[in-house]
Design an enzyme around this catalytic site. Sequence first.
Site, mmCIF file in Angstrom:
data_model
loop_
_atom_site.group_PDB
_atom_site.id
_atom_site.type_symbol
_atom_site.label_atom_id
_atom_site.label_comp_id
_atom_site.label_asym_id
_atom_site.label_seq_id
_atom_site.Cartn_x
_atom_site.Cartn_y
_atom_site.Cartn_z
ATOM 1 N N ARG A 16 0.838 -1.204 0.000
ATOM 2 C CA ARG A 16 0.000 0.000 0.000
ATOM 3 C C ARG A 16 0.872 1.253 0.000
ATOM 4 O O ARG A 16 1.666 1.464 0.919
ATOM 5 C CB ARG A 16 -0.888 -0.010 1.237
ATOM 6 C CG ARG A 16 -1.725 1.222 1.390
ATOM 7 C CD ARG A 16 -2.549 1.151 2.681
ATOM 8 N NE ARG A 16 -3.196 2.436 2.896
ATOM 9 C CZ ARG A 16 -3.139 3.122 4.019
ATOM 10 N NH1 ARG A 16 -2.490 2.622 5.055
ATOM 11 N NH2 ARG A 16 -3.727 4.276 4.137
ATOM 12 N N TYR A 21 4.739 4.726 2.717
ATOM 13 C CA TYR A 21 4.995 3.810 3.822
ATOM 14 C C TYR A 21 6.224 2.922 3.641
ATOM 15 O O TYR A 21 6.579 2.172 4.545
ATOM 16 C CB TYR A 21 3.765 2.919 4.059
ATOM 17 C CG TYR A 21 2.537 3.711 4.403
ATOM 18 C CD1 TYR A 21 2.389 4.293 5.653
ATOM 19 C CD2 TYR A 21 1.518 3.896 3.472
ATOM 20 C CE1 TYR A 21 1.264 5.029 5.969
ATOM 21 C CE2 TYR A 21 0.384 4.625 3.779
ATOM 22 C CZ TYR A 21 0.261 5.191 5.031
ATOM 23 O OH TYR A 21 -0.851 5.929 5.337
ATOM 24 N N ASN A 73 -0.257 2.123 16.651
ATOM 25 C CA ASN A 73 -0.475 2.834 15.390
ATOM 26 C C ASN A 73 -1.930 2.584 15.028
ATOM 27 O O ASN A 73 -2.266 1.531 14.507
ATOM 28 C CB ASN A 73 0.452 2.334 14.290
ATOM 29 C CG ASN A 73 0.299 3.136 13.006
ATOM 30 O OD1 ASN A 73 -0.726 3.765 12.777
ATOM 31 N ND2 ASN A 73 1.313 3.113 12.167
ATOM 32 N N HIS A 79 -8.135 9.422 13.535
ATOM 33 C CA HIS A 79 -8.788 10.681 13.201
ATOM 34 C C HIS A 79 -10.259 10.751 13.577
ATOM 35 O O HIS A 79 -10.842 11.830 13.535
ATOM 36 C CB HIS A 79 -8.612 10.952 11.705
ATOM 37 C CG HIS A 79 -7.213 10.695 11.251
ATOM 38 N ND1 HIS A 79 -6.134 11.445 11.692
ATOM 39 C CD2 HIS A 79 -6.692 9.741 10.453
ATOM 40 C CE1 HIS A 79 -5.029 10.970 11.151
ATOM 41 N NE2 HIS A 79 -5.334 9.927 10.403
ATOM 42 N N ASP A 86 -11.483 6.458 24.114
ATOM 43 C CA ASP A 86 -12.008 6.131 25.432
ATOM 44 C C ASP A 86 -11.383 4.850 25.992
ATOM 45 O O ASP A 86 -11.170 4.742 27.200
ATOM 46 C CB ASP A 86 -13.531 6.002 25.385
ATOM 47 C CG ASP A 86 -14.220 7.350 25.191
ATOM 48 O OD1 ASP A 86 -13.558 8.399 25.328
ATOM 49 O OD2 ASP A 86 -15.429 7.348 24.898
ATOM 50 N N HIS A 99 3.055 6.840 14.146
ATOM 51 C CA HIS A 99 2.667 6.871 12.733
ATOM 52 C C HIS A 99 3.931 6.790 11.890
ATOM 53 O O HIS A 99 4.906 7.503 12.158
ATOM 54 C CB HIS A 99 1.890 8.146 12.403
ATOM 55 C CG HIS A 99 0.613 8.235 13.168
ATOM 56 N ND1 HIS A 99 -0.507 7.533 12.806
ATOM 57 C CD2 HIS A 99 0.305 8.899 14.301
ATOM 58 C CE1 HIS A 99 -1.467 7.783 13.682
ATOM 59 N NE2 HIS A 99 -0.991 8.606 14.609
ATOM 60 N N ILE A 100 3.907 5.936 10.892
ATOM 61 C CA ILE A 100 5.063 5.735 10.020
ATOM 62 C C ILE A 100 5.336 6.993 9.207
ATOM 63 O O ILE A 100 6.468 7.443 9.087
ATOM 64 C CB ILE A 100 4.836 4.512 9.114
ATOM 65 C CG1 ILE A 100 4.765 3.244 9.986
ATOM 66 C CG2 ILE A 100 5.931 4.397 8.052
ATOM 67 C CD1 ILE A 100 4.235 2.021 9.269
ATOM 68 N N SER A 101 4.272 7.563 8.638
ATOM 69 C CA SER A 101 4.428 8.777 7.825
ATOM 70 C C SER A 101 4.227 10.011 8.702
ATOM 71 O O SER A 101 3.704 9.928 9.818
ATOM 72 C CB SER A 101 3.411 8.783 6.676
ATOM 73 O OG SER A 101 2.092 8.945 7.185
ATOM 74 N N ARG A 110 -5.863 14.189 8.103
ATOM 75 C CA ARG A 110 -4.910 13.427 8.920
ATOM 76 C C ARG A 110 -4.243 14.276 10.004
ATOM 77 O O ARG A 110 -3.525 13.761 10.851
ATOM 78 C CB ARG A 110 -3.831 12.806 8.039
ATOM 79 C CG ARG A 110 -4.373 11.786 7.062
ATOM 80 C CD ARG A 110 -3.230 11.111 6.305
ATOM 81 N NE ARG A 110 -3.710 10.400 5.145
ATOM 82 C CZ ARG A 110 -4.176 9.162 5.157
ATOM 83 N NH1 ARG A 110 -4.240 8.488 6.286
ATOM 84 N NH2 ARG A 110 -4.588 8.586 4.046
#
Length: 143
Positions: A16, A21, A73, A79, A86, A99-101, A110
């Site tokens: 992906r 990524y 992650n 978002h 919660d 987060h990788i990016s 985002r």
Amino acid sequence: MLLVLNGPNLNRLGLREPGVYGTQTLEDLERLCEGWGAELGVTVTCRQSNYEGQLLEWIQDADEHGFTGIVLNPGALTHYSYALRDAIAGQPLPVVEVHISNVDAREEFRHKSVTAAVCKGKISGLGFLGYRLAMEALTEGGA
């Protein structure tokens, strides 16, 4: 003992959007996390789910299963998932969001994390290294 959780679509790492990524897979990431855990003297359990409810249950049960911290992650759930927020807030373990990016350099939607405010920290944009840094923070008392 650390729990590393990856949310929706992270099972598609390597396939992906490799420009965003990278080309390494989820299995590559999990092997790295287990190796880093060994270096840090902590057992690491890695899990991934595309289902919000499964992630909620793992977070809710983590303390009962002997985990001392969670690297999370949340993927796109970051978002909009108030249920995930919660669940994090309602359990006693420190959680570091990863987060990788660099989500703040990407699409506008985002830029907002509903989960970050109840986490001990947030690491974004450092690729797989972000997981290592989160693990260090959780094992060395930084989180």
